[in-house]
Design a protein around this motif. Structure first.
Motif, mmCIF file in Angstrom:
data_model
loop_
_atom_site.group_PDB
_atom_site.id
_atom_site.type_symbol
_atom_site.label_atom_id
_atom_site.label_comp_id
_atom_site.label_asym_id
_atom_site.label_seq_id
_atom_site.Cartn_x
_atom_site.Cartn_y
_atom_site.Cartn_z
ATOM 1 N N ALA A 210 80.975 30.935 -99.403
ATOM 2 C CA ALA A 210 82.258 31.634 -99.476
ATOM 3 C C ALA A 210 83.439 30.724 -99.191
ATOM 4 C CB ALA A 210 82.261 32.817 -98.497
ATOM 5 N N VAL A 211 83.268 29.727 -98.315
ATOM 6 C CA VAL A 211 84.415 28.910 -97.907
ATOM 7 C C VAL A 211 84.633 27.687 -98.793
ATOM 8 C CG1 VAL A 211 84.183 29.647 -95.513
ATOM 9 C CG2 VAL A 211 83.068 27.524 -96.258
ATOM 10 N N ARG A 212 83.824 27.515 -99.814
ATOM 11 C CA ARG A 212 83.947 26.314 -100.654
ATOM 12 C C ARG A 212 85.346 26.126 -101.200
ATOM 13 N NH1 ARG A 212 78.456 26.500 -104.406
ATOM 14 N NH2 ARG A 212 76.957 25.901 -102.763
ATOM 15 N N SER A 213 85.975 27.220 -101.625
ATOM 16 C CA SER A 213 87.289 27.102 -102.263
ATOM 17 C C SER A 213 88.428 27.583 -101.354
ATOM 18 C CB SER A 213 87.309 27.923 -103.559
ATOM 19 O OG SER A 213 87.081 29.303 -103.279
ATOM 20 N N LEU A 214 88.138 27.779 -100.071
ATOM 21 C CA LEU A 214 89.160 28.317 -99.173
ATOM 22 C C LEU A 214 89.872 27.210 -98.415
ATOM 23 C CD1 LEU A 214 87.358 31.413 -97.596
ATOM 24 C CD2 LEU A 214 89.018 31.383 -99.460
ATOM 25 N N PRO A 215 91.170 27.384 -98.158
ATOM 26 C CA PRO A 215 91.930 26.395 -97.389
ATOM 27 C C PRO A 215 91.754 26.620 -95.890
ATOM 28 C CG PRO A 215 93.393 28.146 -98.110
ATOM 29 C CD PRO A 215 92.040 28.471 -98.675
ATOM 30 N N HIS A 232 84.594 20.600 -92.169
ATOM 31 C CA HIS A 232 84.657 22.016 -91.849
ATOM 32 C C HIS A 232 84.516 22.291 -90.364
ATOM 33 C CE1 HIS A 232 85.322 23.915 -95.586
ATOM 34 N NE2 HIS A 232 84.181 23.526 -96.148
ATOM 35 N N ARG A 233 85.120 23.451 -89.966
ATOM 36 C CA ARG A 233 84.966 24.057 -88.632
ATOM 37 C C ARG A 233 84.851 25.577 -88.861
ATOM 38 N NH1 ARG A 233 89.588 20.935 -85.145
ATOM 39 N NH2 ARG A 233 88.428 21.960 -83.480
ATOM 40 N N VAL A 234 84.787 26.485 -87.822
ATOM 41 C CA VAL A 234 84.667 27.956 -88.050
ATOM 42 C C VAL A 234 85.553 28.769 -87.107
ATOM 43 C CG1 VAL A 234 83.091 29.938 -88.267
ATOM 44 C CG2 VAL A 234 82.273 27.637 -88.737
ATOM 45 N N HIS A 235 85.972 30.059 -87.467
ATOM 46 C CA HIS A 235 86.886 30.834 -86.583
ATOM 47 C C HIS A 235 86.603 32.334 -86.527
ATOM 48 C CE1 HIS A 235 90.985 30.849 -84.605
ATOM 49 N NE2 HIS A 235 90.774 32.129 -84.814
ATOM 50 N N ALA A 236 86.804 33.095 -87.583
ATOM 51 C CA ALA A 236 86.677 34.555 -87.463
ATOM 52 C C ALA A 236 85.553 35.153 -88.291
ATOM 53 C CB ALA A 236 87.986 35.233 -87.877
ATOM 54 N N GLY A 237 84.780 34.365 -89.003
ATOM 55 C CA GLY A 237 83.751 34.931 -89.876
ATOM 56 C C GLY A 237 82.419 35.062 -89.171
ATOM 57 N N LEU A 238 81.936 36.283 -89.019
ATOM 58 C CA LEU A 238 80.645 36.523 -88.387
ATOM 59 C C LEU A 238 79.754 37.334 -89.320
ATOM 60 C CD1 LEU A 238 81.910 37.437 -84.830
ATOM 61 C CD2 LEU A 238 80.869 35.293 -85.542
ATOM 62 N N GLU A 287 82.406 38.870 -101.749
ATOM 63 C CA GLU A 287 83.171 39.761 -100.873
ATOM 64 C C GLU A 287 83.622 39.026 -99.621
ATOM 65 O OE1 GLU A 287 81.905 43.664 -99.820
ATOM 66 O OE2 GLU A 287 80.822 43.962 -101.706
ATOM 67 N N LEU A 288 82.745 38.215 -99.081
ATOM 68 C CA LEU A 288 83.073 37.454 -97.886
ATOM 69 C C LEU A 288 84.224 36.497 -98.159
ATOM 70 C CD1 LEU A 288 82.366 36.749 -94.968
ATOM 71 C CD2 LEU A 288 80.581 35.217 -95.838
ATOM 72 N N GLU A 289 84.182 35.859 -99.317
ATOM 73 C CA GLU A 289 85.266 34.932 -99.694
ATOM 74 C C GLU A 289 86.596 35.667 -99.809
ATOM 75 O OE1 GLU A 289 88.056 32.942 -102.347
ATOM 76 O OE2 GLU A 289 86.888 34.739 -102.856
ATOM 77 N N ARG A 290 86.606 36.853 -100.414
ATOM 78 C CA ARG A 290 87.852 37.609 -100.569
ATOM 79 C C ARG A 290 88.426 38.021 -99.208
ATOM 80 N NH1 ARG A 290 85.090 39.697 -105.169
ATOM 81 N NH2 ARG A 290 84.265 41.458 -103.986
ATOM 82 N N ALA A 291 87.556 38.445 -98.307
ATOM 83 C CA ALA A 291 88.029 38.860 -96.989
ATOM 84 C C ALA A 291 88.611 37.675 -96.216
ATOM 85 C CB ALA A 291 86.887 39.498 -96.206
ATOM 86 N N LEU A 292 87.903 36.553 -96.230
ATOM 87 C CA LEU A 292 88.395 35.373 -95.522
ATOM 88 C C LEU A 292 89.682 34.833 -96.146
ATOM 89 C CD1 LEU A 292 85.008 33.544 -94.879
ATOM 90 C CD2 LEU A 292 86.493 34.589 -93.161
#
Length: 342
Positions: A210-215, A232-238, A287-292
């Motif tokens: 999901a995060v491949r194309s996310l800033p 990469h690092r991580v924050h609100a996605g569980l 869906e995960l990508e859209r939410a993030l």
């Protein structure tokens, strides 16, 4: 002085639950407590002894022996057993000492999420015996504490526990350990945090896709995660493929974070879609990508949802307050008649 005994399973998020109970007990000057930890040792390899390789049998047998020693040494006024797995062989003890059983999920709840846990139902006759044993234990308790309404409903419908005996009490987190401050969004990418011991079951691979194309920057906290690149690092996605009532989400709420999770188990009781985060379908990286992406591109939305998360943590996930309520419940049942339904 109220004398209480606690039998606590030491697997997964139950370890954190134990620590929070012990912290709450340290603040309770009116309680003399005995805490019995049930660890999860490796399965013994004893030919011809399949029961000894079964965790439910080993845990419940260990609990029964430990409680019997406790009763001989200094009889408690009430007993707390978490989870029901540890209570299966303690029926006679529960009939003589007022007992609270605590659960995060019923066996049928786990069956429902079975694929995510690599859990398979046993043949029909075995499942029937399991249902009888669990029902007998649960109905022998003076009260049953459920971590969430999802499991409480199964207690009532599937196991015949009287609704008046059921209390929904979230395990919560020690809010004193979480002191979120104002975050500075200017000049940096949003950070996404993934927390999960079981990387695959928690949906870690879906998140990576999901995060491949996310800033965003992605931090992964997991002993079973693969190596990842891209800074990469991580924050609100569980995200998770299957879970009951994850402690990591309660900690995210207490950290004033918006949460992206899947709508499985009791998670919908912690996260309301569009209010303090987003709920997505299990196994849906799109869906995960859209939410993030919505969160990554809208700092005001992140702050607004984070404030709502913190409010929810303070209202319903304060471990010290919730555990004190458990102690009060134990004091209450200690004064009730000992008779329980047959």
């Amino acid at each position: 002085m109220l004398k209480l005994a606690f039998v606590l399973e030491q697997t997964l998020g139950h370890v954190s639950h134990t620590r929070n109970i012990e912290r709450a007990l340290q603040r309770a000057n009116d309680i003399q407590a005995t805490v019995i930890r049930l660890s999860y040792p490796p399965r013994p390899t004893i030919p011809g002894a399949p029961l000894l390789q079964n965790w439910s049998f080993r845990a419940s047998l260990s609990a029964r022996r430990a409680l019997a020693r406790c009763l001989r040494h200094d009889r408690p006024d009430a007993v707390f057993i978490h989870t029901q797995v540890a209570s299966l062989l303690s029926g006679s003890i529960m009939r003589s000492v007022p007992t609270v059983i605590s659960i995060d999920a019923t066996p049928l709840n786990i069956d429902y999420l079975g694929a995510a846990y690599n859990h398979r139902r046993s043949p029909g006759p075995v499942e029937a015996i399991k249902r009888i044993l669990n029902r007998r234990a649960l109905t022998s308790a003076r009260a049953v504490v459920s971590w969430c309404a999802w499991a409480a409903e199964s207690l009532r419908v599937d196991y015949g526990v009287d609704g008046e005996r059921i209390r929904v009490m979230h395990p919560g987190v020690d809010l004193d350990l979480f002191r979120p401050g104002e975050r500075q969004d200017a000049g940096r990418k949003p950070r996404v945090l993934f927390v999960g011991g079981d990387f695959a079951r928690k949906g870690g691979h879906d998140l990576l896709e999901a995060v491949r194309s996310l800033p965003v920057e992605l931090d992964i906290v997991s002993p079973s995660a693969p190596a990842v690149g891209g800074g990469h690092r991580v924050h609100a996605g569980l995200p998770t493929l299957g879970d009951c009532f994850p402690q990591a989400i309660a900690e995210a709420l207490a950290s004033s974070l918006p949460v992206v999770a899947t709508d499985v188990g009791g998670i919908g009781e912690m996260v309301t879609d569009g209010v303090n985060g987003f709920l997505v379908a299990p196994g849906s990286p799109a869906e995960l990508e859209r939410a993030l992406r919505r969160l990554a591109e809208d700092p005001d939305l992140r702050r607004r949802m984070g404030r709502e998360s913190l409010a929810r943590a303070r209202a319903g996930h304060d471990a010290m307050r919730n555990n004190r309520a458990i102690f009060d419940l134990m004091a209450q049942i200690a004064e009730l008649p000992q008779a329980v339904p047959a």
